[in-house]
Design a protein around this motif. Structure first.
Motif, short mmCIF file in Angstrom:
data_model
loop_
_atom_site.label_atom_id
_atom_site.label_comp_id
_atom_site.label_asym_id
_atom_site.label_seq_id
_atom_site.Cartn_x
_atom_site.Cartn_y
_atom_site.Cartn_z
N ILE A 27 0.82 -1.20 0.00
CA ILE A 27 0.00 0.00 0.00
C ILE A 27 0.86 1.26 0.00
O ILE A 27 0.50 2.29 -0.58
N GLY A 28 2.03 1.18 0.65
CA GLY A 28 2.92 2.34 0.68
C GLY A 28 3.39 2.76 -0.70
O GLY A 28 3.64 3.94 -0.94
N ASP A 29 3.50 1.79 -1.62
CA ASP A 29 3.91 2.11 -2.98
C ASP A 29 2.87 2.98 -3.69
O ASP A 29 3.21 3.87 -4.46
N LEU A 30 1.61 2.69 -3.43
CA LEU A 30 0.54 3.51 -4.02
C LEU A 30 0.55 4.91 -3.43
O LEU A 30 0.30 5.90 -4.14
N LEU A 31 0.87 5.01 -2.14
CA LEU A 31 0.92 6.33 -1.49
C LEU A 31 2.05 7.19 -2.07
O LEU A 31 1.86 8.37 -2.34
N ILE A 32 3.23 6.59 -2.28
CA ILE A 32 4.34 7.37 -2.81
C ILE A 32 4.12 7.71 -4.28
O ILE A 32 4.57 8.74 -4.78
N MET A 33 3.39 6.85 -5.00
CA MET A 33 3.06 7.16 -6.38
C MET A 33 2.14 8.38 -6.44
O MET A 33 2.34 9.28 -7.27
N LEU A 34 1.16 8.43 -5.55
CA LEU A 34 0.28 9.59 -5.47
C LEU A 34 1.06 10.83 -5.06
O LEU A 34 0.86 11.92 -5.61
N ALA A 35 1.98 10.66 -4.10
CA ALA A 35 2.80 11.79 -3.66
C ALA A 35 3.65 12.34 -4.80
O ALA A 35 3.80 13.55 -4.95
N THR A 36 4.20 11.45 -5.61
CA THR A 36 5.03 11.86 -6.74
C THR A 36 4.22 12.64 -7.76
O THR A 36 4.67 13.66 -8.29
N PHE A 37 3.01 12.17 -8.02
CA PHE A 37 2.11 12.87 -8.94
C PHE A 37 1.77 14.27 -8.41
O PHE A 37 1.78 15.26 -9.17
N LEU A 38 1.50 14.37 -7.12
CA LEU A 38 1.15 15.67 -6.53
C LEU A 38 2.34 16.63 -6.57
O LEU A 38 2.17 17.81 -6.83
N TRP A 39 3.55 16.10 -6.33
CA TRP A 39 4.73 16.98 -6.36
C TRP A 39 5.00 17.47 -7.78
O TRP A 39 5.39 18.62 -7.98
N ALA A 40 4.81 16.60 -8.76
CA ALA A 40 4.97 17.02 -10.15
C ALA A 40 3.96 18.11 -10.50
O ALA A 40 4.29 19.10 -11.17
N SER A 41 2.73 17.95 -10.03
CA SER A 41 1.70 18.96 -10.27
C SER A 41 2.06 20.27 -9.58
O SER A 41 1.90 21.36 -10.15
N TYR A 42 2.56 20.16 -8.35
CA TYR A 42 3.00 21.35 -7.59
C TYR A 42 4.09 22.10 -8.33
O TYR A 42 4.06 23.33 -8.45
N SER A 43 5.07 21.36 -8.85
CA SER A 43 6.19 22.00 -9.56
C SER A 43 5.73 22.72 -10.82
O SER A 43 6.22 23.80 -11.14
N TRP A 44 4.78 22.12 -11.55
CA TRP A 44 4.25 22.78 -12.72
C TRP A 44 3.52 24.06 -12.33
O TRP A 44 3.60 25.08 -13.04
N MET A 45 2.79 24.03 -11.22
CA MET A 45 2.04 25.21 -10.80
C MET A 45 2.95 26.36 -10.38
O MET A 45 2.54 27.53 -10.43
N LEU A 46 4.18 26.05 -9.96
CA LEU A 46 5.11 27.10 -9.57
C LEU A 46 5.48 28.00 -10.74
O LEU A 46 5.78 29.18 -10.56
#
Length: 304
Positions: free
Chosen positions: A155-174
């Motif tokens: 389950i932790g792998d799914l959590l870090i995958m979601l975290a990675t997607f959110l960080w990529a989205s955050y970086s684009w928004m910057l």
């Protein structure tokens, strides 16, 4: 136009070095503080340090209120959810799985840019992403790539995958096209707004951890020192440097630098344990740099 110059490289490398230190400090704090409590204390401390310099961003006439939706999302993606998901993933997933999935950041950057920002990825960028991911794999397997065959998904792998997607989205928004960038705001105010709003989101998550009875904090001189380091280095300094780097190089190229984190973490761990760097460290470094070089337009590299 984004430029990958020496100043931008410095900002991005500084951020990754500090985040490598965050990984080591986070491991040292396992058992002393629960994941969401660590996130809340980390950002609460960072907010107290930064507020004297950036509190004006919350005044009634501040441009923050015209961009409140953007900052609500920035705070959620970059400060609140990402860190909660990362620390939570480490509770059930292995370090290899978490880091490898996190190393898919350049791929997510390319996909998000193509789908949401109409920035078509180049073939060389895709090749660079694969080469950089291979470099991370070399670090994590200590040169024995056959180790990857024994990986198991949890389950932790799914959590870090979601975290990675959110960080990529955050970086684009910057530095998203058509939006005001960090350079157009007072740096302290821009970061303060993200941290305070992100802390609000974290407070919601912390409420659930407390209600479930899983929140704990063993505060002493050692844990307090580590938390202070995390609040200043990997939080204030690293986030400021990452914002500068993303605006300088663009989110896609900046994402490749994140793959230095496992390399620096391995080197720091080796230094603490008194072990000299191995040949696989040099191979991994070369592959990660090659990924950055291949993915960056040569016109951007010309000014180095």
């Amino acid at each position: 136009m984004p430029q990958l110059n020496l100043a931008t490289i410095f900002y991005l490398l500084t951020a990754t070095i500090l985040w490598a230190g965050n990984a080591i400090a986070g491991r040292a704090l396992v058992g002393s503080v629960s994941p969401i409590t660590l996130t809340a204390v980390r950002w609460g401390t960072a907010a107290l340090i930064l507020l004297p310099f950036g509190w004006r961003i919350f005044k009634p006439g501040s441009p923050l209120w015209k961009n409140k939706i953007r900052f609500l999302i920035l705070g959620l993606f970059g400060v609140g959810s990402y860190n909660v998901l990362l620390y939570s993933a480490l509770q059930t997933s292995s370090a290899i799985n978490v880091t490898l999935i996190g190393a898919s950041m350049p791929i997510w950057m390319l996909l998000i840019g193509a789908v949401f920002y109409q920035v078509k990825p180049r073939v060389l960028q895709m090749i660079g992403a694969v080469v950089s991911l291979l470099g991370v794999s070399v670090v994590l397997t200590r040169g024995d790539l056959s180790t990857l065959l024994s990986m198991q998904m949890v389950i932790g792998d799914l959590l870090i995958m979601l975290a990675t997607f959110l960080w990529a989205s955050y970086s684009w928004m910057l530095s998203r096209p058509g939006s005001s960038s960090e350079h157009e705001w007072p740096w302290a105010g821009f970061l303060t707004a993200q941290i305070v709003i992100g802390l609000m989101w974290t407070g919601i998550f912390e409420g659930f951890e407390i209600a479930s009875g899983h929140a704990y904090l063993d505060l002493n001189l050692w844990t307090g020192t580590l938390i202070l380091f995390i609040a200043i280095g990997p939080s204030l300094i690293a986030y400021r440097c990452w914002g500068q780097g993303v605006n300088g190089a663009g989110p896609t190229v900046a994402a490749f630098f994140a793959n230095f984190i496992p390399l620096f973490t391995a080197l720091f761990s080796a230094a603490i344990l008194g072990e000299p760097p191995g040949l696989f460290h040099a191979v991994a470094f070369a592959l990660i740099v090659a990924g950055i070089w291949v993915s960056s337009p040569k016109s951007r590299m010309a000014k180095l």
